[in-house]
Design a protein around this motif. Structure first.
Motif, PDB file in Angstrom:
ATOM      1  N   TRP A  39       0.847  -1.178   0.000  1.00 56.80           N
ATOM      2  CA  TRP A  39       0.000   0.000   0.000  1.00 56.80           C
ATOM      3  C   TRP A  39       0.891   1.238   0.000  1.00 56.80           C
ATOM      4  O   TRP A  39       1.878   1.300   0.737  1.00 56.80           O
ATOM      5  N   TYR A  40       0.537   2.183  -0.834  1.00 58.38           N
ATOM      6  CA  TYR A  40       1.170   3.489  -0.885  1.00 58.38           C
ATOM      7  C   TYR A  40       0.100   4.554  -0.672  1.00 58.38           C
ATOM      8  O   TYR A  40      -1.096   4.285  -0.806  1.00 58.38           O
ATOM      9  N   ARG A  41       0.541   5.751  -0.367  1.00 56.63           N
ATOM     10  CA  ARG A  41      -0.386   6.871  -0.266  1.00 56.63           C
ATOM     11  C   ARG A  41       0.279   8.135  -0.780  1.00 56.63           C
ATOM     12  O   ARG A  41       1.497   8.269  -0.769  1.00 56.63           O
ATOM     13  N   GLN A  42      -0.549   9.053  -1.234  1.00 59.29           N
ATOM     14  CA  GLN A  42      -0.050  10.312  -1.757  1.00 59.29           C
ATOM     15  C   GLN A  42      -1.003  11.433  -1.378  1.00 59.29           C
ATOM     16  O   GLN A  42      -2.168  11.418  -1.764  1.00 59.29           O
ATOM     17  N   ALA A  43      -0.487  12.377  -0.626  1.00 58.95           N
ATOM     18  CA  ALA A  43      -1.235  13.570  -0.262  1.00 58.95           C
ATOM     19  C   ALA A  43      -0.947  14.661  -1.286  1.00 58.95           C
ATOM     20  O   ALA A  43       0.107  14.655  -1.928  1.00 58.95           O
ATOM     21  N   PRO A  44      -1.859  15.613  -1.451  1.00 55.22           N
ATOM     22  CA  PRO A  44      -1.639  16.689  -2.416  1.00 55.22           C
ATOM     23  C   PRO A  44      -0.316  17.410  -2.172  1.00 55.22           C
ATOM     24  O   PRO A  44      -0.004  17.796  -1.044  1.00 55.22           O
ATOM     25  N   GLY A  45       0.464  17.567  -3.231  1.00 55.08           N
ATOM     26  CA  GLY A  45       1.742  18.248  -3.138  1.00 55.08           C
ATOM     27  C   GLY A  45       2.879  17.405  -2.618  1.00 55.08           C
ATOM     28  O   GLY A  45       4.018  17.882  -2.560  1.00 55.08           O
ATOM     29  N   ASN A  46       2.605  16.165  -2.231  1.00 50.28           N
ATOM     30  CA  ASN A  46       3.628  15.277  -1.686  1.00 50.28           C
ATOM     31  C   ASN A  46       3.959  14.159  -2.659  1.00 50.28           C
ATOM     32  O   ASN A  46       3.201  13.849  -3.571  1.00 50.28           O
ATOM     33  N   GLN A  47       5.115  13.544  -2.434  1.00 48.31           N
ATOM     34  CA  GLN A  47       5.481  12.361  -3.187  1.00 48.31           C
ATOM     35  C   GLN A  47       4.673  11.164  -2.702  1.00 48.31           C
ATOM     36  O   GLN A  47       4.187  11.141  -1.572  1.00 48.31           O
TER      37      GLN A  47
END
Length: 123
Positions: A39-47
Motif C-alpha cells: 500500500w502506498y499513499r499520496q497527499a496533495p503536493g507530496n510524493q
C-alpha cells in the motif's frame, strides 16, 4: 494481466477506523505470480509514500508513522489485500494506492497499480 481495484476509502474522524480493500483480478497464472502486495499513499503536493508491505509468505512491514495503527493482510482465496487503519490521524489523509509486485525476468519485476481510493481524516 493483473488489475487492481481499491475500495473502502471515505471520511473518518480523528481516532476512527477505515478498512481498505484491494481486489486483484486476472488469470490464475498471473495472480499466482504476485509475490508482494504493498500500500502506498499520496497527499496533495507530496510524493507517493510507501505505507505497508505483505510478502507471499505473510511477512509484513510498515512505515514508522503507521506502526501499531495499520495492519496489512491478504486473503489469497479471494485475491484480495486489506489495510486496516485504526487510530486515524489527519496526516493520514491521502489517496491510497494498492501495488502488486510480480517477478518478470529478464526485466526484474513488474508492478501493477490500482486507481486509488481517497481517505480523508477530519481533525
Amino acid at each position: 494481466q493483473v488489475q487492481l481495484v481499491e475500495s473502502g476509502g471515505g471520511l473518518a474522524q480523528a481516532g476512527g477506523s477505515l478498512r481498505l480493500s484491494c481486489a486483484a483480478s486476472g488469470s490464475t497464472f498471473a495472480l499466482i505470480g504476485i509475490v508482494n502486495f504493498r500500500w502506498y499513499r499520496q497527499a496533495p503536493g507530496n510524493q507517493r509514500e510507501w505505507v505497508a508491505t505483505i510478502t507471499n509468505g505473510g511477512n509484513t512491514d510498515y512505515v514508522d508513522s503507521v506502526k501499531g495503527r495499520f495492519t496489512i493482510s491478504r486473503d489469497n482465496a479471494k485475491n484480495t489485500v486489506f489495510l486496516q487503519m485504526n487510530s486515524l490521524k489527519p496526516e493520514d489523509t491521502a489517496v491510497y494506492y494498492c501495488n502488486a509486485e510480480q517477478p518478470n525476468p529478464p526485466f526484474g519485476r513488474r508492478d501493477y497499480w490500482g486507481q486509488g481510493t481517497q481517505v480523508t481524516v477530519a481533525s
